[in-house]
Design an enzyme around this catalytic site. Structure first.
Site, PDB file in Angstrom:
ATOM      1  N   GLU A 151      -8.285  19.509  19.777  1.00 22.96           N
ATOM      2  CA  GLU A 151      -7.128  19.090  18.970  1.00 22.96           C
ATOM      3  C   GLU A 151      -5.821  19.524  19.629  1.00 22.96           C
ATOM      4  OE1 GLU A 151      -8.511  20.743  15.269  1.00 22.96           O
ATOM      5  OE2 GLU A 151     -10.017  19.168  15.137  1.00 22.96           O
TER       6      GLU A 151
ATOM      7  N   GLU B  50     -17.915  21.782  22.798  1.00 21.37           N
ATOM      8  CA  GLU B  50     -17.642  20.967  21.619  1.00 21.37           C
ATOM      9  C   GLU B  50     -17.417  19.510  22.037  1.00 21.37           C
ATOM     10  OE1 GLU B  50     -16.041  23.462  18.175  1.00 21.37           O
ATOM     11  OE2 GLU B  50     -14.315  22.890  19.353  1.00 21.37           O
TER      12      GLU B  50
ATOM     13  N   GLY C 167     -15.936  17.157  13.352  1.00 16.22           N
ATOM     14  CA  GLY C 167     -15.525  16.619  12.054  1.00 16.22           C
ATOM     15  C   GLY C 167     -16.084  15.246  11.727  1.00 16.22           C
TER      16      GLY C 167
ATOM     17  N   GLY D 170     -16.137  24.362  12.216  1.00 22.56           N
ATOM     18  CA  GLY D 170     -14.874  23.969  11.591  1.00 22.56           C
ATOM     19  C   GLY D 170     -15.038  23.844  10.082  1.00 22.56           C
ATOM     20  N   GLY D 171     -15.150  22.605   9.610  1.00 21.31           N
ATOM     21  CA  GLY D 171     -15.175  22.312   8.172  1.00 21.31           C
ATOM     22  C   GLY D 171     -16.126  23.192   7.379  1.00 21.31           C
TER      23      GLY D 171
ATOM     24  N   ASN E  61     -13.615  28.218  12.622  1.00 20.76           N
ATOM     25  CA  ASN E  61     -12.279  27.731  12.993  1.00 20.76           C
ATOM     26  C   ASN E  61     -11.668  27.106  11.744  1.00 20.76           C
ATOM     27  OD1 ASN E  61     -10.006  26.563  14.018  1.00 20.76           O
ATOM     28  ND2 ASN E  61     -11.065  25.028  15.277  1.00 20.76           N
ATOM     29  N   TRP E  62     -10.776  27.849  11.110  1.00 21.10           N
ATOM     30  CA  TRP E  62     -10.217  27.389   9.822  1.00 21.10           C
ATOM     31  C   TRP E  62      -9.183  26.287  10.018  1.00 21.10           C
ATOM     32  CZ3 TRP E  62      -9.243  32.439   6.432  1.00 21.10           C
ATOM     33  CH2 TRP E  62     -10.475  33.065   6.205  1.00 21.10           C
ATOM     34  N   LYS E  63      -8.727  26.074  11.239  1.00 17.24           N
ATOM     35  CA  LYS E  63      -7.690  25.059  11.519  1.00 17.24           C
ATOM     36  C   LYS E  63      -6.511  25.254  10.548  1.00 17.24           C
ATOM     37  CE  LYS E  63     -11.376  21.986  12.943  1.00 17.24           C
ATOM     38  NZ  LYS E  63     -11.698  20.693  13.479  1.00 17.24           N
TER      39      LYS E  63
ATOM     40  N   HIS F 210      -8.960  24.061  22.554  1.00 25.20           N
ATOM     41  CA  HIS F 210      -9.574  23.199  21.531  1.00 25.20           C
ATOM     42  C   HIS F 210      -9.093  21.764  21.745  1.00 25.20           C
ATOM     43  CE1 HIS F 210     -10.720  21.453  17.703  1.00 25.20           C
ATOM     44  NE2 HIS F 210     -11.541  22.483  17.547  1.00 25.20           N
TER      45      HIS F 210
ATOM     46  N   SER G 102     -19.652  19.572  14.055  1.00 22.86           N
ATOM     47  CA  SER G 102     -20.455  19.180  12.888  1.00 22.86           C
ATOM     48  C   SER G 102     -21.673  20.069  12.655  1.00 22.86           C
ATOM     49  CB  SER G 102     -20.862  17.703  12.978  1.00 22.86           C
ATOM     50  OG  SER G 102     -19.708  16.881  12.883  1.00 22.86           O
TER      51      SER G 102
HETATM   52  C1  PEP Z   1     -14.066  22.528  15.491  1.00 24.92           C
HETATM   53  O1  PEP Z   1     -13.034  21.938  15.216  1.00 24.92           O
HETATM   54  O2  PEP Z   1     -14.052  23.463  16.307  1.00 24.92           O
HETATM   55  C2  PEP Z   1     -15.295  22.104  14.839  1.00 24.92           C
HETATM   56  C3  PEP Z   1     -16.426  22.472  15.377  1.00 24.92           C
HETATM   57  O3  PEP Z   1     -15.167  21.335  13.724  1.00 24.92           O
HETATM   58  P1  PEP Z   1     -16.352  20.799  12.759  1.00 24.92           P
HETATM   59  O4  PEP Z   1     -17.366  21.904  12.624  1.00 24.92           O
HETATM   60  O5  PEP Z   1     -15.687  20.483  11.478  1.00 24.92           O
HETATM   61  O6  PEP Z   1     -16.947  19.610  13.439  1.00 24.92           O
END
Ligand code: PEP
Length: 250
Positions: A99, A167, A173, A230-231, A10-12, A97, A209
């Site tokens: 967010e 999630e 994050g 994500g990150g 997920n590049w956001k 999601h 994470s």
């Molecule tokens: C996400 O936003 O879907 C996610 C899993 O982020 P991260 O891996 O950065 O926690």
């Protein structure tokens, strides 16, 4: 029943430039994946570049959002429709999601409309569910997930088109994660709810994470069919190590 294992980035709202997205996509195109389905979700502005680079590769390109009000075209300023995404070669969309639930106040009924349009355009859906830190600390996780999953009973979900991403919001994050045992128990619960809906073959991914250090443990955990990342999906070598962890556990 064996389900498709997936690792999805997920590049956001990243990266900042089209050339950086192009570079990331090119790197992804060289990553070895066989048992695991690998995907990425660029920003709308980068979708066509990334879809172009990854056309003809096994990497699945998805979108991070979709219009709730129409499947095709109309007076919905700022929106992008399921049909437009499908036309670009997009295969799936992330819906629900945290967010988007949080910053954009997306509620159950809006998410249902988005899912209906996605499925009608033959897109797959990665439906995200998860609890807040407070809900986790007060043992409400499973009831929160039950409530979030319950919307799936209100319309027809086509077979093979739904993926769930569990999630925990407090893990996104933050570098924090539930224990592997907690993730195993939660995934077992999610799968039992899906079975009670008579849904078959739904992959349940863990997200929050995931990194190159903890990926192997999640990959080996019972009922964890992949990861939404994500990150760590923005760094090619790290993402490749996460994919490799799921490949070798398959
Ligand atoms: C996400 O936003 O879907 C996610 C899993 O982020 P991260 O891996 O950065 O926690």
């Amino acid at each position: 029943m064996n389900v498709q294992r997936c690792v999805i980035g997920n590049w956001k709202l990243n990266p900042a430039t089209k050339s950086a997205a192009h570079e990331l996509a090119q790197g992804l195109s060289g990553i070895a994946c066989d048992a695991v389905r690998v995907g990425c979700t660029p920003s709308f502005t980068h979708l066509s570049t990334v879809a172009g680079v990854l056309a003809g590769t096994p990497i699945w390109v998805g979108a991070q959002d979709i219009c709730a009000y129409t499947q095709s075209t109309g007076a919905y300023t700022g929106d992008v429709s399921a049909e437009q995404l499908s036309d670009l070669g997009v295969g799936f969309v992330i819906i629900g999601h945290s967010e988007r639930r949080n910053y954009y106040r997306e509620d159950h009924s809006l998410l249902v409309e988005k899912m209906k349009h996605a499925f009608a355009a033959d897109l797959s859906v990665v439906f995200c569910i998860g609890e807040t830190k407070e809900q986790y600390q007060t043992n409400q996780t499973l009831s929160v997930l039950d409530d979030q999953l319950s919307v799936l009973q209100t319309f027809r979900v086509p077979r093979g088109k739904l993926i769930i991403a569990y999630e925990p919001i407090w893990a996104i994050g933050t570098g924090l994660t539930p224990t592997t045992q907690e993730v195993i128990a939660t995934h077992a619960h999610i799968k039992s709810v899906l079975a009670s809906y008579h849904f078959e073959g739904v992959s349940v991914l863990y997200g929050g994470s995931v990194n190159e250090q903890n990926a192997a443990e999640f990959a080996q955990a019972e009922g964890v069919d992949g990861a939404l990342v994500g990150g760590a999906s923005l760094k090619l070598d790290t993402f490749a190590q996460i994919i490799a962890a799921f490949e070798s556990a398959s």
